[in-house]
Design an enzyme around this catalytic site. Structure first.
Site, PDB file in Angstrom:
ATOM      1  N   ASP A 102      76.264  53.758  59.080  1.00 11.55           N
ATOM      2  CA  ASP A 102      76.090  52.309  58.949  1.00 11.55           C
ATOM      3  C   ASP A 102      75.344  51.718  60.142  1.00 11.55           C
ATOM      4  O   ASP A 102      75.941  51.147  61.053  1.00 11.55           O
ATOM      5  CB  ASP A 102      77.456  51.654  58.764  1.00 11.55           C
ATOM      6  CG  ASP A 102      78.139  52.151  57.500  1.00 11.55           C
ATOM      7  OD1 ASP A 102      77.435  52.735  56.645  1.00 11.55           O
ATOM      8  OD2 ASP A 102      79.357  51.966  57.357  1.00 11.55           O
ATOM      9  N   ASP A 154      81.151  59.423  50.955  1.00 12.25           N
ATOM     10  CA  ASP A 154      81.208  58.551  52.125  1.00 12.25           C
ATOM     11  C   ASP A 154      82.627  58.644  52.701  1.00 12.25           C
ATOM     12  O   ASP A 154      83.515  59.240  52.097  1.00 12.25           O
ATOM     13  CB  ASP A 154      80.890  57.116  51.662  1.00 12.25           C
ATOM     14  CG  ASP A 154      80.552  56.193  52.812  1.00 12.25           C
ATOM     15  OD1 ASP A 154      80.466  56.664  53.962  1.00 12.25           O
ATOM     16  OD2 ASP A 154      80.371  54.990  52.556  1.00 12.25           O
ATOM     17  N   GLU A 189      85.010  61.294  57.204  1.00 13.55           N
ATOM     18  CA  GLU A 189      85.270  61.738  58.592  1.00 13.55           C
ATOM     19  C   GLU A 189      86.676  62.289  58.765  1.00 13.55           C
ATOM     20  O   GLU A 189      86.822  63.192  59.598  1.00 13.55           O
ATOM     21  CB  GLU A 189      85.025  60.561  59.542  1.00 13.55           C
ATOM     22  CG  GLU A 189      83.589  60.089  59.588  1.00 13.55           C
ATOM     23  CD  GLU A 189      83.172  59.267  58.358  1.00 13.55           C
ATOM     24  OE1 GLU A 189      84.067  58.706  57.699  1.00 13.55           O
ATOM     25  OE2 GLU A 189      81.974  59.212  58.043  1.00 13.55           O
TER      26      GLU A 189
END
Lengths: 553, 773
Positions: free
Chosen positions: B435, B354, B357
């Site tokens: 999300d 997770d 980015e």
């Protein structure tokens, strides 16, 4: 022990399908609940699905293909989506597993019959022994708990009788006190009526005087203008000084008023002192433009009553903050509403007002906050007293005293009635928990559950209310506490406590499965009812029978 | 520099052969002369402000190379619909961003951790794939600009088709035009450039149960037992960040997870797996071995001066970021997953990356400053969008190495879920749409989002079922499970602040509906796994738009509220509260059968209004398909391995059908050396035949599973049908009318062959004949 590499198990399964149908032929049908066995062995030529939808030859029973939509033709395979597999589990207790768990390489029955032979070991004796040992321990605790419970019930009976007797006494006292308070109130109201009348007389007189003075002033001004028109140069008027005079008059308004009262009383009882009256008239004139603060307070209060959404005019930040904590002491509130002046005049008024945990209607707290702010402007010095004033003050004080006594009795009465009204479980067995808190330490927190009252989570010095008593749930097996401290971005906290039989009180398994929704288990002898005991005894008997069955094998 | 593409020969069987003649009108490069770039220059007095330094809020971008932007334009004069450019929460057919009365930002490609993203926006999200696909009734083409810098794309729809302008902040033009001309050929051409999907382990196609966070080992055990108690299958339980010791990845919180190995063994013994989260930010703590090792070996991204390790804030507070650009750092990262290295890990533990980015809480736009320096001296500006994929890659490589160490050369296929992605991420594992929220809007937008990602060569994708933020009510939750069951990656997940929502917690009748939806997913696993093999071989998507399967039907070009799961199943999810019916488009020319009752759709398709209830969402089987299913409900995919198969034959108007089945051990790389079974199933001239797949005939895998039921839809009615096995062991098989699915109250819409006694991997043929005179 189980399911090492499941796909290998799958292969084993396929090799064993022969064995599976063979066991069906030998008569001991796999997975059949003995209570239903007859339906599979009936002499008729065909087997009928339990739902009656279809008939078929017996060879289709347990042939690893689902023919009946209700799953009844495949008690011993995984062919149907909804089948039920029965394992006898000799040495322990029988179990019904879903057909999805049959022949999947994982042992679900302790006798291993849900898998092909050789896959699982029969662990029922061990499982049974462990379960029975656990059961025995639990039963022993329950027996001990039941004894304690007998004591609880006795104490509950005594306590209830005491509460009843106490309530009767309080009732009597309350009735007497009510009379006293009513009498005191009547006297007080007479005094207030007199005061009101005096005030009206005074106001009427002041009005006349004011009008006369204004008239005189106008005449004087007219004369002055005439004079000025005659003069070539005009002295400019100092407007600042005028304003400052007016505002100092306003500042004294509160003081003037209290003094008024005292002076009016004096005036009514003896001959007027002219000098004093003169002074007083002048002062009264100074405040005439101002609204009587009492009246203003009442009006402001009325505004809040009618438009509760409006923010307070002044002190919006701090005042509102104060207002919420200053909420409503329930007994003080109506009193203050009836008689602002007297309430506000109390020196410890602030202390009465600040009463956390008790929410009050917002208009009321806002109004009070405003009154308080007015109070701060009142003079600290006492007004001059004379006999009449003293008499009146005494009458009012007497009323307050009697009223306070009455309030105290009412509280006592309410508390007794609350206790008597509580559901303390069968035979009142939970009575001894009424004044107790049971605690448990979990991670860094201490959880405290006070039955019939509230529950908290404590973290060092800080404590968070998880909820107040809201009652029993699930037929009296769960204590519910709701409306605790609100969660940021979430609900108000709550906790449900499942009560189970145990030798003594203990809190355990405190969890927060959902954000701010707590659950816990509490053991207490109060839950060791005869029904719990007999169920445990029944389990023991059955367990012993299981062992016998197994040895008969 | 105007260039028109020369006609390209097409070899698409069954597709419009006239396409080659029309290619001239398909793609134009630089027809608007927008190709332009900033020449590299020296800083000079009087340069305009912002050229050499930019500020954003409190952040300063030092821009050491000054302006580097580069732009170009691509026109699709014959296409009114363009697709792709994920990831955006918006329509599948991309809306124009410029034109009359249009006020929109361009589509942005810049990987960002966006808090509570909106559902109709061209704003950049967690992943970026600079692939645009244009489609009309005659041809499909693609444009792929391989550039990992921030990119902006304007879409202009005029009378002359669609024009697009692309601007990248830095880099070069590395542009590929994919000439199709069929949708599948575009997929194949794109896969030739960026790779095909790694074949996932079978378990990862099951249902995943996630939550931030399963609190402790007892919680994990309880949830695991809860699935069994409620007879709901699942394969994987997930642990979010709280399992770690203070957000130090590769460690365990000893208070709540004191015996992680025993916990994993318990799951394994139920045929299940554990997935744990590992993020690329490494807590700055000299007492933490991963930090000290990485620091010593120089495995962290540097700050703008290229000397100090870049220090940013994420879950653990001050952290370093693993430099995934560096081959050595990737090697180091991969080593962390060795069973001997990661204490408390077992072979049943898989991974989740997770925040890759990367998410930097105190960085500009919650990400890494553009002037941070990666391996090779690259500024983050140049490689930003590829970073997450390289983290994904290093993790997958770590698991592959772990598998080889544990199981020998056939190893163990990795499973890694990533939030960030780029062109090529399909080679490393699954991604999800980040999300989202528990709203009907987010449920709706998940379909176009997944279609875009799938079309861009990344088929193993899904959205958090139930919605990550907020609490779904029972209806929304059930509808989401019902949709999720037909999406390639199927995981329920929820935020720390939400109410628990394991599939049984909404109570009846919701639990039964959810159970049915998840069981349906498991029944479809053989079909789904076969689709994944096709994705693995050819780069085809799993979840497909209607036009992908029906490229000539213009009525389907803008549809993104229903989709195809592979070539055979049309899924029409219910995405509003209280729906009594929904409209859908059934492409004409096909025969459609209701997915549950097997009843044929009246007429020849087109627009239809169908009644719906809460028990399921409408699905339709496409006439002409054969689906392999495993219908026995089980607790996990592992527990299904020995189960028999059902073949559903849905005949088209000419009484023909075709399908295929791919099978292997579901786990290892043995398939790469031919240990698999790939079968082709055909129904022609009243004969159902099972034969080896023409392209690759694996010999070595023969698990011996039987066919327990063959369900044929669409046989002419009225006659009594007989079914005979042909060949040396010829015999008559039992067959009678019956329902498509084993559920009460369904019509006998099919001919059901009962226990034919055939192996699913065997070669055989069955003759169907009607005795009616």
């Amino acid at each position: 022990m189980v399911g090492r590499t499941l796909w290998v198990a799958g292969l084993v399964l396929l090799l064993c399908t022969q064995q599976l149908s063979a066991s069906a032929v030998t008569g001991t049908l796999r997975g059949v609940d003995p209570a239903l066995a007859e339906r599979y062995t009936s002499k008729g030529s065909s087997f009928k699905c339990f739902d009656g939808s279809k008939s078929m030859p017996h060879k289709r029973i347990n042939d690893n293909y689902c023919d009946c939509i209700d799953g009844s033709d495949e008690p011993g395979s995984s062919a149907c989506w909804n089948g039920r597999f029965y394992c006898r589990n000799r040495g322990y207790e029988p179990k019904v597993v879903n057909s999805s768990m049959v022949d999947d390489g994982i042992c679900d029955c302790c006798d291993g019959t849900d898998e092909q032979p050789g896959k699982c070991m029969d662990t029922c004796l061990e499982a049974g022994a462990a379960a029975r040992a656990e059961l025995k321990a639990r039963t022993a605790a329950a027996v001990a708990g039941a004894r304690v419970r007998d004591g609880y019930i006795k104490r509950a009976k005594i306590a209830r009788a005491e509460w009843d007797a106490h309530l009767k006494r309080v009732d009597m006292k309350h009735a007497e006190q009510k009379k006293k308070a009513d009498a005191a109130k009547a006297k007080k109201e007479a005094v207030e009526a007199a005061e009101k009348q005096e005030r009206e007389v005074r106001e009427a007189r002041e009005k006349v005087e004011r009008e006369e003075r204004e008239k005189a002033q106008k005449e004087a001004e007219a004369a002055k203008q005439l004079e000025e028109s005659k003069l070539s140069k005009v002295e400019p008027q100092d407007s600042d000084s005028v304003t400052s005079v007016a505002s100092s008059g306003a500042d004294q308004a509160g003081a003037v008023d209290t003094q008024n009262l005292a002076d009016e009383v004096a005036a009514a009882s003896k001959a007027a002192n002219e000098v004093a009256q003169q002074q007083q008239q002048e002062q009264a004139a100074g405040q005439a433009q101002e609204l009587d603060p009492d009246e203003e307070a009442k009006q402001r209060l009325a505004q809040w009553v009618h438009s509760s959404d409006e923010p307070p005019v002044e002190g919006a930040g701090e005042g509102a903050e104060e207002a919420t904590t200053a909420g409503g002491d329930e007994s003080a509130a109506p009193e203050a509403q009836d008689d602002d002046v007297e309430y506000v005049g109390e020196e410890d008024g602030e202390e009465i007002l600040i009463h956390p945990n008790e929410p009050a209607p917002s208009w009321w707290s806002k109004g009070k906050a405003w009154v308080l702010s007015k109070l701060q402007r009142a003079p600290s010095s006492s007004p001059p007293e004379d006999a009449e004033t003293a008499a009146r003050t005494a009458i009012k004080a007497a009323f307050t005293k009697e009223q306070n006594k009455l309030t105290e009795l009412e509280r006592e009465k309410q508390e007794l009635e609350r206790k008597l009204g509580l559901d303390l479980g069968p035979e009142g067995a939970f009575m001894p928990l009424i004044d107790r808190c049971i605690e448990a330490n979990v991670d860094k927190y201490t959880y405290s559950v006070c039955p019939f009252k509230d529950a908290h989570q404590k973290d060092g010095g800080a404590q968070t209310k998880l909820g107040g008593w809201s009652g029993w749930e699930s037929n009296g097996s769960v204590m519910s506490f709701t409306n605790g401290q609100g969660c940021w971005n979430g609900p108000a906290r709550s906790i449900t406590v499942t009560v189970v039989c145990g030798q003594d009180e203990a809190l355990m398994n405190v969890l927060e499965p959902n954000r701010c929704e707590y659950i816990a288990t509490m053991t207490t002898p109060a839950a060791c009812t005869p029904a719990v005991l007999s169920a445990l005894q029944g389990d023991i008997t059955r367990g012993e029978q299981d062992v016998l069955d197994h040895t008969e094998l | 520099m105007t260039s028109r593409n020369a006609p390209t020969p097409t070899s698409a069987p069954g597709y419009d052969q006239s396409l080659g003649l029309l290619m001239n009108d398909v793609v134009e490069l630089n027809s608007k002369s927008l190709f332009n770039f900033e020449p590299l220059r020296q800083k000079q007095e009087g340069d305009p402000e912002g050229l050499w330094e930019e500020t954003f809020r409190s952040h300063k971008d030092s821009k050491p190379k000054g302006p580097e932007a580069i732009s170009l334009d691509i026109a699709f004069p014959a296409a009114r619909h363009v697709y792709g450019l994920p990831q955006h929460a918006s329509d599948f057919s991309l809306k124009a961003t410029v034109g009359n009365n249009i006020s929109s930002e361009p589509f942005r490609l810049f990987n960002l951790d966006v808090f509570e993203y909106e559902t109709s926006s061209p704003f950049g999200l967690y992943g970026s794939i600079p692939l645009l696909v244009a489609h009309n009734a005659k041809a499909t083409v693609g444009a792929f600009w391989l550039n990992a810098a921030e990119m902006w794309i304007d879409v202009d729809k005029s009378a002359r088709g669609t024009q697009t302008q692309w601007i990248a902040e830095s880099g070069i033009v590395d542009l590929f035009i994919l000439l199709g001309p069929t949708p599948t050929q575009v997929s194949e051409q794109y896969a030739a450039l960026t790779g095909t999907t790694a074949l996932p382990q079978l378990f990862s196609l099951g249902y995943h149960q996630c939550r931030w966070n399963y609190r402790d080992e007892a919680d994990v055990a309880d949830v695991n037992a809860g699935f069994d108690a409620n007879d709901i299958p699942y394969d994987v339980i997930w642990l979010d960040i709280e399992y770690t010791n203070g957000k130090r990845y590769f460690t365990w919180d000893a208070a709540h997870f004191p015996t992680p190995e025993a916990m994993q063994h318990n799951l394994r013994d139920h045929g299940r797996k554990l997935v744990a989260i590992i993020d690329p930010h490494i807590k700055k703590d000299p007492a933490y071995y991963v930090q000290t090792e990485g620091e010593k070996r120089g495995c962290f991204v540097k700050d703008k001066d290229g000397q100090k390790d870049f220090d940013g804030w994420c879950w653990p507070g001050s952290s370093f970021y693993f430099d995934a650009m560096s081959p050595d750092a990737r090697q180091w990262w991969a080593e962390q997953f060795a069973l001997t290295k990661w204490q408390g890990s077992t072979p049943d533990l898989y991974l989740w990356n997770d925040m890759n980015e990367p998410s930097v809480f105190n960085g500009p736009e919650v990400t890494m400053p553009k002037d941070a320096i990666h391996f090779g001296g690259w500024e983050n500006r140049d490689v930003h969008n590829i970073y997450g994929m390289l983290v994904h890659r290093a993790t997958a490589e770590g698991l592959t190495a772990r598998g080889k160490a544990a199981f020998g050369s056939d190893g163990d296929r990795p499973f890694v879920l990533s939030r960030a992605f780029f062109a090529g991420s399909q080679r490393y594992g699954a991604i999800w749409t980040g999300d989202n929220a528990a709203t009907w809007d987010h449920l709706r937008v998940s379909v176009p989002m997944l279609l875009s990602i799938s079309l861009a060569g990344l088929p193993f994708c899904g959205a958090d079922v139930g919605g990550f933020f907020g609490n779904p009510d029972a209806e929304l939750a059930v509808r989401w499970w019902q949709l999720g069951a037909y999406t390639p990656f199927f995981r329920g997940h929820g935020h720390l602040d939400t109410k628990r929502r394991e599939p049984w917690l909404f109570g009846e009748p919701h639990t039964s509906r959810t159970r049915a939806a998840i069981r349906r997913r498991y029944a479809l696993l053989p079909y789904l796994y076969t689709l994944f093999r096709q994705a693995n071989l050819h780069g085809l998507p799993i979840m497909r738009s209607l036009w992908y399967e029906f490229p000539h039907e213009e009525a389907g070009f803008a549809i993104d509220d229903s989709f195809m799961l592979g070539p055979a199943i049309l899924v029409a999810p219910i995405m509003e509260a209280g729906a009594q019916s929904r409209s859908l488009y059934l492409p004409g020319g096909s025969k459609w059968y209701d997915g549950i009752t097997g009843e044929v759709m009246a007429g020849r398709g087109g627009e239809a209004q169908v009644a719906v209830d809460m028990d399921s969402i409408p699905t339709w089987l496409r006439g002409g398909s054969i689906l392999p299913l495993q219908e026995r409900p089980r607790r996990s995919s592992a527990a299904m391995q020995g189960d028999p198969f059902t073949l559903v034959v849905a005949l088209d108007a000419t009484s023909q059908a075709v399908g295929e089945l791919y099978l292997d051990d579901g786990k290892s790389f043995a398939f790469q050396r031919g240990v698999f079974a790939h079968r082709v199933l055909t129904f022609t001239d009243s004969v159902l035949a099972n034969a080896p797949y023409v392209e690759a005939a694996g010999k070595a895998y023969n698990p011996g599973n039987e066919v327990e039921r063959i369900v044929v839809l669409g046989l002419p009615r009225g006659g009594k049908w007989q079914v005979h096995l042909q060949g040396a062991e010829a015999r008559r098989l039992e067959a009678e009318p019956g329902p498509l699915t084993l559920r009460p109250g369904l019509p006998a819409s099919a001919l059901v062959v009962r226990k034919p006694g055939l192996q699913i991997t065997g070669s055989w043929s069955l003759k169907f004949s009607s005795s009616v005179s």
